[in-house]
Design an enzyme around this catalytic site. Structure first.
Site, PDB file in Angstrom:
ATOM      1  N   GLU A 184      -2.472   3.814   5.371  1.00 50.25           N
ATOM      2  CA  GLU A 184      -3.196   4.158   4.746  1.00 50.25           C
ATOM      3  C   GLU A 184      -2.723   4.658   3.447  1.00 50.25           C
ATOM      4  O   GLU A 184      -3.506   5.335   2.793  1.00 50.25           O
ATOM      5  CB  GLU A 184      -4.110   5.333   5.254  1.00 50.25           C
ATOM      6  CG  GLU A 184      -5.905   5.356   4.573  1.00 50.25           C
ATOM      7  CD  GLU A 184      -6.304   3.987   4.002  1.00 50.25           C
ATOM      8  OE1 GLU A 184      -6.419   3.453   5.400  1.00 50.25           O
ATOM      9  OE2 GLU A 184      -6.747   3.952   3.377  1.00 50.25           O
TER      10      GLU A 184
HETATM   11  C1  LIG Z   1       0.094   1.107  13.743  1.00 47.92           C
HETATM   12  C2  LIG Z   1       0.220   0.995  12.472  1.00 47.92           C
HETATM   13  C3  LIG Z   1      -1.278   1.190  11.854  1.00 47.92           C
HETATM   14  C4  LIG Z   1      -1.499  -0.342  10.606  1.00 47.92           C
HETATM   15  N1  LIG Z   1      -3.084  -0.032  10.744  1.00 47.92           N
HETATM   16  C5  LIG Z   1      -3.693  -0.777   9.132  1.00 47.92           C
HETATM   17  C6  LIG Z   1      -4.172  -1.455   9.226  1.00 47.92           C
HETATM   18  O1  LIG Z   1      -5.442  -1.218  10.067  1.00 47.92           O
HETATM   19  N2  LIG Z   1      -5.487  -2.721   8.567  1.00 47.92           N
HETATM   20  C7  LIG Z   1      -4.129  -3.015   7.502  1.00 47.92           C
HETATM   21  O2  LIG Z   1      -4.676  -3.917   6.279  1.00 47.92           O
HETATM   22  N3  LIG Z   1      -2.599  -2.577   7.876  1.00 47.92           N
HETATM   23  C8  LIG Z   1      -2.685  -1.671   8.512  1.00 47.92           C
HETATM   24  N4  LIG Z   1      -1.314  -0.954   8.308  1.00 47.92           N
HETATM   25  C9  LIG Z   1       0.254  -1.729   7.643  1.00 47.92           C
HETATM   26  C10 LIG Z   1      -0.031  -0.042   6.296  1.00 47.92           C
HETATM   27  O3  LIG Z   1      -0.854   0.666   6.046  1.00 47.92           O
HETATM   28  C11 LIG Z   1       1.419  -0.365   5.874  1.00 47.92           C
HETATM   29  O4  LIG Z   1       2.814  -0.596   6.521  1.00 47.92           O
HETATM   30  C12 LIG Z   1       1.648   0.040   4.298  1.00 47.92           C
HETATM   31  O5  LIG Z   1       0.751   0.551   3.654  1.00 47.92           O
HETATM   32  C13 LIG Z   1       2.903   0.473   3.975  1.00 47.92           C
HETATM   33  O6  LIG Z   1       3.060  -1.057   3.894  1.00 47.92           O
HETATM   34  P1  LIG Z   1       4.184  -1.576   4.207  1.00 47.92           P
HETATM   35  O7  LIG Z   1       5.264  -1.270   5.507  1.00 47.92           O
HETATM   36  O8  LIG Z   1       4.951  -3.043   3.386  1.00 47.92           O
HETATM   37  O9  LIG Z   1       6.022  -0.908   3.249  1.00 47.92           O
HETATM   38  P2  LIG Z   1       6.688  -1.105   1.792  1.00 47.92           P
HETATM   39  O10 LIG Z   1       5.549  -1.159   1.114  1.00 47.92           O
HETATM   40  O11 LIG Z   1       7.378  -2.468   1.791  1.00 47.92           O
HETATM   41  O12 LIG Z   1       7.563   0.186   1.855  1.00 47.92           O
HETATM   42  C14 LIG Z   1       8.537   0.761   2.269  1.00 47.92           C
HETATM   43  C15 LIG Z   1       8.963   1.555   1.512  1.00 47.92           C
HETATM   44  O13 LIG Z   1       8.960   2.114  -0.005  1.00 47.92           O
HETATM   45  C16 LIG Z   1       8.183   3.029  -0.652  1.00 47.92           C
HETATM   46  N5  LIG Z   1       7.241   1.711  -1.953  1.00 47.92           N
HETATM   47  C17 LIG Z   1       6.649   0.623  -1.879  1.00 47.92           C
HETATM   48  N6  LIG Z   1       6.179   0.330  -2.833  1.00 47.92           N
HETATM   49  C18 LIG Z   1       7.099   1.200  -3.560  1.00 47.92           C
HETATM   50  C19 LIG Z   1       6.038   2.008  -5.364  1.00 47.92           C
HETATM   51  N7  LIG Z   1       6.302   0.740  -6.363  1.00 47.92           N
HETATM   52  N8  LIG Z   1       7.004   3.123  -5.413  1.00 47.92           N
HETATM   53  C20 LIG Z   1       7.627   4.077  -5.012  1.00 47.92           C
HETATM   54  N9  LIG Z   1       7.906   3.668  -3.905  1.00 47.92           N
HETATM   55  C21 LIG Z   1       7.692   2.616  -2.882  1.00 47.92           C
HETATM   56  C22 LIG Z   1       6.920   2.916   0.407  1.00 47.92           C
HETATM   57  O14 LIG Z   1       6.509   4.255  -0.061  1.00 47.92           O
HETATM   58  C23 LIG Z   1       7.861   2.836   1.704  1.00 47.92           C
HETATM   59  O15 LIG Z   1       8.586   4.214   1.691  1.00 47.92           O
HETATM   60  C24 LIG Z   1      -0.663  -0.539   9.703  1.00 47.92           C
HETATM   61  C25 LIG Z   1       0.689  -0.373   9.729  1.00 47.92           C
HETATM   62  C26 LIG Z   1       1.152   0.125  11.536  1.00 47.92           C
HETATM   63  C27 LIG Z   1       2.636   0.740  11.279  1.00 47.92           C
END
Ligand SMILES: Cc1cc2nc3c(=O)[nH]c(=O)nc-3n(C[C@H](O)[C@H](O)[C@H](O)COP(=O)(O)OP(=O)(O)OC[C@H]3O[C@@H](n4cnc5c(N)ncnc54)[C@H](O)[C@@H]3O)c2cc1C
Length: 607
Positions: free
Chosen positions: A441
């Site tokens: 989220e």
């Molecule tokens: C168990 C689980 C359930 C989930 N359920 C859902 C769901 O129901 N629906 C759905 O759509 N998604 C869902 N998600 C996805 C979740 O919302 C994403 O994993 C989350 O938004 C982070 O995206 P990412 O994993 O690609 O990490 P990334 O975006 O790659 O981030 C990696 C790190 O980089 C940091 N970062 C990224 N961009 C920036 C920036 N611009 N500035 C500073 N720091 C940054 C982040 O804070 C993080 O620490 C789920 C994930 C999990 C693991």
């Protein structure tokens, strides 16, 4: 893992003394939700969460949800029956719109029920909570036809909703979404693409799954301005409301993960056989705007998970500390070891948990009641002020509380010593489950950025300044109580002053050097959470002190004097011993980005 006991007295105290439940029930929209009825509903639902859902927490973790070769996901034993009972009882619908079969109670009540549900089983709670988010979205942005087709069954819990945002290349940056939607020629859209990490994307709890999917229409502008939102049901719905053909979408795998193992995290494939049928919500390219309107409630729900899991961990830690005997407490008889709860260091751990839990609950309920007031207060200016407050408090509620969820479940494990580290006590599960909440989220890093880039600058800084002024105004009331709360008064004044200084710095640096404000974003959010929590606990101490003076042992509607004195003691511990961390956070906020770029991490070579 011991039984979960809903903390009804603590909940009631916050509802009545801080969230003004009585005032809320005077609004026209909530006339039917008088405090007595609300408290009765909360008590009854708490019993359900504790008796029916709570016992499933362990099996949810050990068995987890599984994917069969036929693409069907089976939830752990007992989940399906418990979900049926949950839906039949209407617990998920208490605060949903009456026009679609909901109870029309304040959102505050839904939040209390979500707290208890997630304490009982955080994994179980993810399904109904996502459904509530999807309902929120369709209520605000769905067409009358879409609402008529989907909402009643979703409100009844017969069908559940999901949020399909994330893709392999599009996580925090949803502007990179690649899923496609092309017109099918009959008013519907043909959806193709793959989504990852979709919570309860497939399961056996309900008859249909209503996916809300972000996708791009042809010639959409790049980035977030070119994203549209579609309803893509697992089963198409016939004109008479019955289930029709299976839509062209499937779950291709589920993740093996650290925690919330009963909550299936699905890779969803849309359109393998040509295209899934989707229905556009609102206008094309407005999908992100629609998603943002439901984010306040969705992010608040995730913030609650931090509170819920910490509360469950606290209950186990407290019981263990009362039973486990080691060492001799100062002044105890030499003949036998003392319960570890008698040792000051263990008490420090337990009181740290209790104080943060109370501060989180106060913060989250304050945000929730502000959602209700923003929607239904008769005065337009008050509605607007509450909407602004919700916007400001939402990233803090989400990130501060979920970070604390991880920290407090870890402390709870520490109270158990070695028994915390082995799985059989169940307390390790709380720590594992809690770890997702700072990630999904919108990661907590993204919440902090939202706070400094969008929320603090609202109305030229006026919204955050109004809140600071409210906090400063409490000083007069604290002074009037005299010596009893003198320590609270001075510690709160120091905390608020640190927050004011940090806010002025963020405001000025955010404009001049955005990278400096971004570098301080996470410590600034923590500072906000700490101080807001301190302010609310100071109000809680004031209320308890007033009730003790006025009402004796029956003060606070059933609260006894011991309970009220403990409220004051907990608030004092928080404000005098936890809140002073603000002094250490201030330099981290105002250091700027320079130190973070002194080490060249972009080119760093390992080894
Ligand atoms: C168990 C689980 C359930 C989930 N359920 C859902 C769901 O129901 N629906 C759905 O759509 N998604 C869902 N998600 C996805 C979740 O919302 C994403 O994993 C989350 O938004 C982070 O995206 P990412 O994993 O690609 O990490 P990334 O975006 O790659 O981030 C990696 C790190 O980089 C940091 N970062 C990224 N961009 C920036 C920036 N611009 N500035 C500073 N720091 C940054 C982040 O804070 C993080 O620490 C789920 C994930 C999990 C693991």
């Amino acid at each position: 893992m011991a039984d979960y006991v809903p903390p009804l007295r603590d909940i009631r105290f916050v509802l009545e003394q801080l969230a003004d439940l009585h005032g809320l029930s005077k609004l026209e929209a909530y006339e039917h939700a008088d405090p007595g009825t609300v408290l009765g509903v909360i008590e009854e639902s708490g019993r359900f969460m504790a008796d029916v859902v709570g016992p499933l927490n362990r099996v949810g973790d050990t068995v987890g949800s599984t994917l069969g070769g036929d693409g069907k996901v089976t939830t752990p034993p007992g989940f399906s029956e418990a979900y049926r009972q949950y839906a039949d009882a209407g617990w998920g619908a208490v605060s949903l719109p009456p026009e679609f079969g909901g109870g029309g109670f304040p959102w505050l009540v839904a939040v209390v029920m979500q707290e208890m549900l997630a304490s009982a089983s955080m994994a179980f709670s993810t399904c109904p909570v996502l459904n509530q988010g999807a309902i929120d979205m369709l209520t605000q942005h769905g067409s009358p036809g879409q609402q008529a087709t989907f909402l009643e069954k979703m409100v009844r819990g017969e069908w559940t909703g999901t949020m399909n945002l994330t893709e392999t290349e599009a996580g925090s940056d949803l502007g990179l979404v690649r899923t496609k939607a092309v017109p099918a020629g009959d008013g519907t859209w043909c959806i193709t693409g793959q989504k990852i990490f979709i919570t309860f994307g497939e399961h056996d709890l309900a008859g249909n799954i209503i996916h809300l999917v972000l996708a791009r229409v042809p010639d959409a502008p790049p980035g977030t301005r070119g994203i549209s939102c579609f309803i893509v049901p697992k089963y198409l719905v016939n004109d008479d409301g019955s289930l029709g053909a299976r839509n062209d979408l499937r779950c291709v795998s589920i993740e093996h993960k650290l925690g919330i193992r009963a909550s299936p995290t699905c890779v969803m494939s849309f359109g393998d056989a040509g295209g899934a049928t989707g229905y556009l919500i609102g206008e094309a390219n407005q999908g992100m705007r629609y998603m943002f309107t439901m984010m306040n409630t969705a992010r608040l729900s995730v913030g609650l998970q931090g509170l819920s899991i910490a509360e469950r961990a606290y209950q186990d830690a407290l019981r263990y500390a009362q039973e486990r005997k080691q060492g001799r407490a100062v002044g105890a008889p030499a003949s036998a070891p003392s319960p570890i709860v008698e040792h000051p260091d263990v008490r420090r751990m337990l009181l740290t948990m209790k104080a943060y839990i109370e501060a989180m609950r106060a913060t989250l309920y304050t945000t929730a009641v502000s959602i209700d007031l923003a929607r239904h207060h008769p005065d337009r200016a008050e509605r607007e002020a509450r909407r602004e407050l919700v916007d400001l408090l939402t990233p803090i509620s989400k990130a501060w509380c979920t970070d604390l969820g991880v920290e407090l479940t870890s402390i709870g494990l520490q109270v158990h010593g070695g028994m915390g580290y082995v799985e059989e006590t169940g307390v390790a599960q709380y720590l594992r489950d809690s770890r997702i909440a700072p990630i999904y989220e919108g990661t907590n890093g993204i919440q902090a950025i939202d706070l400094v880039i969008r929320k603090v600058p609202m109305r030229g800084g006026g919204v955050v300044k109004d809140l600071l002024a409210q906090m400063e105004a409490l000083d007069r009331e604290l002074a009037a109580v005299g010596l009893e709360l003198a320590g609270v008064r001075s510690a709160l004044a120091n905390g608020v002053s640190a927050l004011r200084e940090a806010t002025d710095w963020i405001m000025s640096r955010g404009l001049a050097e955005p990278n400096d404000a971004l570098a301080g974003a996470t410590p600034y959010l923590r500072l906000c959470g700490l101080v807001i929590g301190g302010w609310l606990l100071a109000r809680s101490a004031l209320a308890a002190s007033r009730l003790l003076r006025d009402g004796g042992s029956d003060a606070g509607g059933g609260s006894d004097a011991i309970f009220l004195r403990e409220k004051i003691g907990t608030a004092r511990f928080y404000v005098e011993q936890l809140l002073p961390q603000t002094a250490g956070l201030l330099p981290a906020v105002t250091a700027g980005a320079g130190p973070l770029f002194q080490v060249d991490l972009s080119r760093a070579v390992l080894g």
